[in-house]
Design a protein around this motif. Sequence first.
Motif, PDB file in Angstrom:
ATOM      1  N   GLN A 146       0.805  -1.219   0.000  1.00  0.00           N
ATOM      2  CA  GLN A 146       0.000   0.000   0.000  1.00  0.00           C
ATOM      3  C   GLN A 146       0.838   1.269   0.000  1.00  0.00           C
ATOM      4  OE1 GLN A 146      -4.102  -1.250   0.153  1.00  0.00           O
ATOM      5  NE2 GLN A 146      -3.233   0.712  -0.152  1.00  0.00           N
ATOM      6  N   TRP A 147       1.945   1.237   0.715  1.00  0.00           N
ATOM      7  CA  TRP A 147       2.726   2.460   0.848  1.00  0.00           C
ATOM      8  C   TRP A 147       3.194   2.968  -0.505  1.00  0.00           C
ATOM      9  CZ3 TRP A 147       7.908   4.508   1.138  1.00  0.00           C
ATOM     10  CH2 TRP A 147       8.828   3.780   0.387  1.00  0.00           C
ATOM     11  N   ARG A 148       3.345   2.064  -1.488  1.00  0.00           N
ATOM     12  CA  ARG A 148       3.805   2.468  -2.817  1.00  0.00           C
ATOM     13  C   ARG A 148       2.826   3.414  -3.495  1.00  0.00           C
ATOM     14  NH1 ARG A 148       5.950  -3.156  -5.576  1.00  0.00           N
ATOM     15  NH2 ARG A 148       6.689  -4.176  -3.664  1.00  0.00           N
ATOM     16  N   PHE A 149       1.580   3.448  -3.021  1.00  0.00           N
ATOM     17  CA  PHE A 149       0.563   4.277  -3.646  1.00  0.00           C
ATOM     18  C   PHE A 149       0.469   5.657  -3.008  1.00  0.00           C
ATOM     19  CE2 PHE A 149      -0.384  -0.071  -4.645  1.00  0.00           C
ATOM     20  CZ  PHE A 149      -0.871  -0.042  -5.949  1.00  0.00           C
ATOM     21  N   ASP A 150       1.137   5.865  -1.900  1.00  0.00           N
ATOM     22  CA  ASP A 150       1.232   7.200  -1.306  1.00  0.00           C
ATOM     23  C   ASP A 150       2.297   7.985  -2.068  1.00  0.00           C
ATOM     24  OD1 ASP A 150       0.778   9.151   0.972  1.00  0.00           O
ATOM     25  OD2 ASP A 150       2.939   8.805   1.146  1.00  0.00           O
ATOM     26  N   ARG A 151       2.184   9.302  -2.073  1.00  0.00           N
ATOM     27  CA  ARG A 151       3.128  10.081  -2.882  1.00  0.00           C
ATOM     28  C   ARG A 151       4.571   9.913  -2.408  1.00  0.00           C
ATOM     29  NH1 ARG A 151      -0.025  13.614   0.038  1.00  0.00           N
ATOM     30  NH2 ARG A 151       1.012  15.109   1.412  1.00  0.00           N
ATOM     31  N   ALA A 152       4.765   9.735  -1.091  1.00  0.00           N
ATOM     32  CA  ALA A 152       6.127   9.510  -0.600  1.00  0.00           C
ATOM     33  C   ALA A 152       6.645   8.161  -1.087  1.00  0.00           C
ATOM     34  CB  ALA A 152       6.157   9.570   0.922  1.00  0.00           C
ATOM     35  N   GLY A 153       5.791   7.146  -1.064  1.00  0.00           N
ATOM     36  CA  GLY A 153       6.194   5.835  -1.542  1.00  0.00           C
ATOM     37  C   GLY A 153       6.486   5.833  -3.019  1.00  0.00           C
ATOM     38  N   ILE A 154       5.680   6.551  -3.792  1.00  0.00           N
ATOM     39  CA  ILE A 154       5.918   6.644  -5.229  1.00  0.00           C
ATOM     40  C   ILE A 154       7.261   7.305  -5.498  1.00  0.00           C
ATOM     41  CG2 ILE A 154       5.160   7.819  -7.339  1.00  0.00           C
ATOM     42  CD1 ILE A 154       2.275   7.298  -6.422  1.00  0.00           C
ATOM     43  N   ALA A 155       7.539   8.408  -4.808  1.00  0.00           N
ATOM     44  CA  ALA A 155       8.791   9.127  -5.051  1.00  0.00           C
ATOM     45  C   ALA A 155      10.002   8.269  -4.733  1.00  0.00           C
ATOM     46  CB  ALA A 155       8.813  10.417  -4.226  1.00  0.00           C
ATOM     47  N   LEU A 156       9.992   7.611  -3.569  1.00  0.00           N
ATOM     48  CA  LEU A 156      11.134   6.789  -3.195  1.00  0.00           C
ATOM     49  C   LEU A 156      11.258   5.558  -4.086  1.00  0.00           C
ATOM     50  CD1 LEU A 156      11.323   6.734   0.712  1.00  0.00           C
ATOM     51  CD2 LEU A 156      13.115   7.418  -0.869  1.00  0.00           C
ATOM     52  N   SER A 157      10.157   4.844  -4.275  1.00  0.00           N
ATOM     53  CA  SER A 157      10.219   3.596  -5.030  1.00  0.00           C
ATOM     54  C   SER A 157      10.585   3.829  -6.487  1.00  0.00           C
ATOM     55  CB  SER A 157       8.880   2.856  -4.939  1.00  0.00           C
ATOM     56  OG  SER A 157       8.586   2.502  -3.611  1.00  0.00           O
ATOM     57  N   ALA A 158      10.030   4.870  -7.081  1.00  0.00           N
ATOM     58  CA  ALA A 158      10.371   5.156  -8.478  1.00  0.00           C
ATOM     59  C   ALA A 158      11.862   5.412  -8.632  1.00  0.00           C
ATOM     60  CB  ALA A 158       9.566   6.353  -8.975  1.00  0.00           C
ATOM     61  N   SER A 159      12.457   6.072  -7.633  1.00  0.00           N
ATOM     62  CA  SER A 159      13.903   6.320  -7.712  1.00  0.00           C
ATOM     63  C   SER A 159      14.686   5.027  -7.551  1.00  0.00           C
ATOM     64  CB  SER A 159      14.332   7.340  -6.649  1.00  0.00           C
ATOM     65  OG  SER A 159      14.212   6.807  -5.332  1.00  0.00           O
ATOM     66  N   TRP A 160      14.228   4.120  -6.684  1.00  0.00           N
ATOM     67  CA  TRP A 160      14.923   2.845  -6.508  1.00  0.00           C
ATOM     68  C   TRP A 160      14.882   2.014  -7.787  1.00  0.00           C
ATOM     69  CZ3 TRP A 160      11.923   1.637  -1.377  1.00  0.00           C
ATOM     70  CH2 TRP A 160      12.444   2.426  -0.345  1.00  0.00           C
ATOM     71  N   PHE A 161      13.735   2.050  -8.480  1.00  0.00           N
ATOM     72  CA  PHE A 161      13.599   1.287  -9.718  1.00  0.00           C
ATOM     73  C   PHE A 161      14.064   2.075 -10.942  1.00  0.00           C
ATOM     74  CE2 PHE A 161      10.461  -1.071  -7.116  1.00  0.00           C
ATOM     75  CZ  PHE A 161      10.894  -2.358  -7.356  1.00  0.00           C
ATOM     76  N   ASP A 162      14.541   3.311 -10.721  1.00  0.00           N
ATOM     77  CA  ASP A 162      15.034   4.168 -11.801  1.00  0.00           C
ATOM     78  C   ASP A 162      13.964   4.377 -12.868  1.00  0.00           C
ATOM     79  OD1 ASP A 162      16.874   5.808 -13.071  1.00  0.00           O
ATOM     80  OD2 ASP A 162      17.780   4.162 -14.204  1.00  0.00           O
ATOM     81  N   MET A 163      12.759   4.716 -12.434  1.00  0.00           N
ATOM     82  CA  MET A 163      11.638   4.960 -13.334  1.00  0.00           C
ATOM     83  C   MET A 163      11.114   6.371 -13.154  1.00  0.00           C
ATOM     84  SD  MET A 163       9.311   1.511 -13.057  1.00  0.00           S
ATOM     85  CE  MET A 163       9.966  -0.093 -13.530  1.00  0.00           C
TER      86      MET A 163
END
Length: 253
Positions: free
Chosen positions: A193-210
């Motif tokens: 679920q956290w991936r759908f919060d804006r903080a999760g999107i910002a961090l996760s997208a950077s980890w996956f380089d997307m």
Amino acid sequence: MNTRTDSSSREQDYPSWAAAESGDTAADPRAVRFAADYPVRPIPMEGTVDTQPICSTPGSGFEKLWKLIEPETRTRGNDVHLPISAAYAERLCEAYPSADRELVLVTIILHDTGWAHVDESRIISEGFGGDWRRATIRFEHEREGCLVARRVLPDLGYSEEFIERVCEIIDGHDTRPVAYSLEDALVRDADRQWRFDRAGIALSASWFDMDMATYTDRLQREIIPELITEAAVTMAEEDLRRQRDLLRTEVIR
């Protein structure tokens, strides 16, 4: 001049995320029993779910546990990931009151503490690149998370039986494709679920380089179908709608 990037070309650079290998886990008696007990997927809600932005209902309690794992929150953004995931877990427990709330919340707080005890230089390169669900470091962080749980929980008065239930969920929360119990399912969903919060999107997208548009497309296509409970799907869809509007992903892509 049209500078828009062709999204279909961009997507070719990111092969689909491979599913976790099932091995023998789908035939495990715990998985079979859970599937029989909850045959409808996503699992229908028992209560209602709050779909407001997660920052409107921060988590609470478990202060002694949070203090004991403070060193483990300093790796891989755990100081963002763990509290947000725990807040989602509280909402899921409200939607499924038959679940053991304390088991869910203690486990979600601890589930990723193992990242602090693996080779940090490999976390992004292996844990978030290529066939990341099957990466050795993913299995390592699960095992290390169980060691953290067994270290900190006895001093808080938790029984050996409770601690083993916590570890059963932590061990496989990323790498095992099936849940063994409702509590296991709620932890898994809160972790996603956290991936759908804006903080999760910002961090996760950077980890996956997307970029944000690509990442949110992947959430829609590949992560929402993995969610086990109706409450998690409902929250994820509403969060994703909000974040796409906020980040203007229909334009910036």
